[in-house]
Design a protein around this motif. Sequence first.
Motif, PDB file in Angstrom:
ATOM      1  N   THR A  25       0.639  -1.149  -0.071  1.00  0.00           N
ATOM      2  CA  THR A  25      -0.038  -0.157   0.018  1.00  0.00           C
ATOM      3  C   THR A  25       0.747   1.289   0.088  1.00  0.00           C
ATOM      4  N   ILE A  26       0.552   2.131  -0.954  1.00  0.00           N
ATOM      5  CA  ILE A  26       1.473   3.259  -1.196  1.00  0.00           C
ATOM      6  C   ILE A  26       0.543   4.466  -1.240  1.00  0.00           C
ATOM      7  N   THR A  27       1.125   5.620  -1.102  1.00  0.00           N
ATOM      8  CA  THR A  27       0.288   7.025  -1.114  1.00  0.00           C
ATOM      9  C   THR A  27       1.008   8.102  -1.869  1.00  0.00           C
ATOM     10  N   PRO A  28       1.073   7.817  -3.195  1.00  0.00           N
ATOM     11  CA  PRO A  28       0.983   9.100  -4.073  1.00  0.00           C
ATOM     12  C   PRO A  28       0.361  10.246  -3.792  1.00  0.00           C
ATOM     13  N   SER A  29       0.440  11.467  -4.141  1.00  0.00           N
ATOM     14  CA  SER A  29      -0.129  12.649  -3.975  1.00  0.00           C
ATOM     15  C   SER A  29      -0.512  13.392  -4.919  1.00  0.00           C
ATOM     16  N   ALA A  30      -1.730  14.233  -4.881  1.00  0.00           N
ATOM     17  CA  ALA A  30      -1.798  14.941  -6.117  1.00  0.00           C
ATOM     18  C   ALA A  30      -2.173  16.403  -5.520  1.00  0.00           C
ATOM     19  N   LEU A 160       2.762  21.448   6.044  1.00  0.00           N
ATOM     20  CA  LEU A 160       2.375  20.195   5.652  1.00  0.00           C
ATOM     21  C   LEU A 160       3.589  19.677   4.840  1.00  0.00           C
ATOM     22  N   LEU A 161       4.059  18.417   5.294  1.00  0.00           N
ATOM     23  CA  LEU A 161       5.115  17.972   4.786  1.00  0.00           C
ATOM     24  C   LEU A 161       4.839  16.605   4.004  1.00  0.00           C
ATOM     25  N   LEU A 162       5.346  16.456   2.673  1.00  0.00           N
ATOM     26  CA  LEU A 162       5.351  15.179   1.889  1.00  0.00           C
ATOM     27  C   LEU A 162       6.604  14.747   2.203  1.00  0.00           C
ATOM     28  N   ALA A 163       6.727  13.644   2.711  1.00  0.00           N
ATOM     29  CA  ALA A 163       8.030  13.187   3.329  1.00  0.00           C
ATOM     30  C   ALA A 163       8.670  12.285   2.186  1.00  0.00           C
ATOM     31  N   GLY A 164       7.726  11.700   1.278  1.00  0.00           N
ATOM     32  CA  GLY A 164       8.543  10.549   0.351  1.00  0.00           C
ATOM     33  C   GLY A 164       9.018   9.258   1.258  1.00  0.00           C
ATOM     34  N   ASP A 165      10.037   9.117   0.995  1.00  0.00           N
ATOM     35  CA  ASP A 165      10.736   7.774   2.064  1.00  0.00           C
ATOM     36  C   ASP A 165      11.672   8.442   2.976  1.00  0.00           C
ATOM     37  N   ALA A 166      11.646   9.670   3.164  1.00  0.00           N
ATOM     38  CA  ALA A 166      12.562  10.040   4.281  1.00  0.00           C
ATOM     39  C   ALA A 166      12.081   9.991   5.738  1.00  0.00           C
ATOM     40  N   VAL A 201       6.342  22.255  10.695  1.00  0.00           N
ATOM     41  CA  VAL A 201       5.507  20.874  10.168  1.00  0.00           C
ATOM     42  C   VAL A 201       4.605  20.486  11.419  1.00  0.00           C
ATOM     43  N   GLU A 202       3.266  20.387  11.011  1.00  0.00           N
ATOM     44  CA  GLU A 202       2.389  20.139  11.879  1.00  0.00           C
ATOM     45  C   GLU A 202       1.397  18.493  11.229  1.00  0.00           C
ATOM     46  N   GLN A 203       1.798  18.262   9.984  1.00  0.00           N
ATOM     47  CA  GLN A 203       1.153  16.963   9.238  1.00  0.00           C
ATOM     48  C   GLN A 203       2.236  16.547   8.632  1.00  0.00           C
ATOM     49  N   VAL A 204       2.317  15.134   8.432  1.00  0.00           N
ATOM     50  CA  VAL A 204       3.335  14.573   7.625  1.00  0.00           C
ATOM     51  C   VAL A 204       2.609  13.254   6.528  1.00  0.00           C
ATOM     52  N   VAL A 205       2.953  13.310   5.542  1.00  0.00           N
ATOM     53  CA  VAL A 205       2.498  12.308   4.791  1.00  0.00           C
ATOM     54  C   VAL A 205       3.531  11.560   4.140  1.00  0.00           C
ATOM     55  N   CYS A 206       3.513  10.291   4.683  1.00  0.00           N
ATOM     56  CA  CYS A 206       4.798   9.409   4.106  1.00  0.00           C
ATOM     57  C   CYS A 206       4.113   8.465   2.823  1.00  0.00           C
ATOM     58  N   PHE A 207       4.796   8.093   2.097  1.00  0.00           N
ATOM     59  CA  PHE A 207       4.618   7.455   0.989  1.00  0.00           C
ATOM     60  C   PHE A 207       4.294   6.006   1.271  1.00  0.00           C
ATOM     61  N   HIS A 208       4.967   5.592   2.279  1.00  0.00           N
ATOM     62  CA  HIS A 208       4.604   4.361   3.015  1.00  0.00           C
ATOM     63  C   HIS A 208       4.134   4.465   4.414  1.00  0.00           C
ATOM     64  N   GLY A 209       2.609   4.723   4.525  1.00  0.00           N
ATOM     65  CA  GLY A 209       1.902   4.963   5.588  1.00  0.00           C
ATOM     66  C   GLY A 209       1.121   5.978   5.727  1.00  0.00           C
TER      67      GLY A 209
END
Length: 228
Positions: A25-30, A160-166, A201-209
Amino acid sequence: MSTDSEDPGVYLLPITVDYGGRELTITPSAVETDRGLVLVDVGPPGAVDGLRTHLRGLGFELEDVWLVLLTHHDGDHVGGLAELLEHTDAVVATHLEEAPYVRGERAPIKGGSDDYRPAGVDLELVDGARVSTVAGPMTIVETSGHAPGHVSVHFPDHDLLLAGDALVADGSEPLSGPKPEFTPDMERATESVGRLADLAVEQVVCFHGGHVEAGSERLAEIHAELRE
């Protein structure tokens, strides 16, 4: 996460795919802009149908994607790029150190199931590059370590942070640093987490999670844990 007062125009597109013989399960973003959509990561081969379904549910089509921003060249992020480009003439952007891998000029560092059809790269990004979006400026942050030119994406107007795999959020902990077994340079990856902790940062989006309600304080804790 969808268009609302807190995160206008940022959409998460979670999909489940078969990758390397296992279900992932992965999470790309638009991200919505005046020109159309920015797609942050694509997913592995076979991800395009899932992306299409999500986008249609939001009132968009694949053809609305005008920019594909790749956080790095691992196959679970870029494997579906060549197929996506059969449906849209989007500009492809990635960090200058990642571009040779996406183009097929260098073999993927992690190899194996990360193999994919090469695709062109139109823009080679550097730290601090910005894209105007409905959610305000989308800022590129160099977060190398998991890959030589890995980048994350920060929306300072919304913390907001889109972290990728960091960062990852698919294990027993709700949010943690990159997995060492998939991170060739943990020293640089640790430094990158420190860079992210310095952002608002207050919210994080991880590609995995996916989405996590966590902020700079938690990122600083992760950075300290990685340095131990």
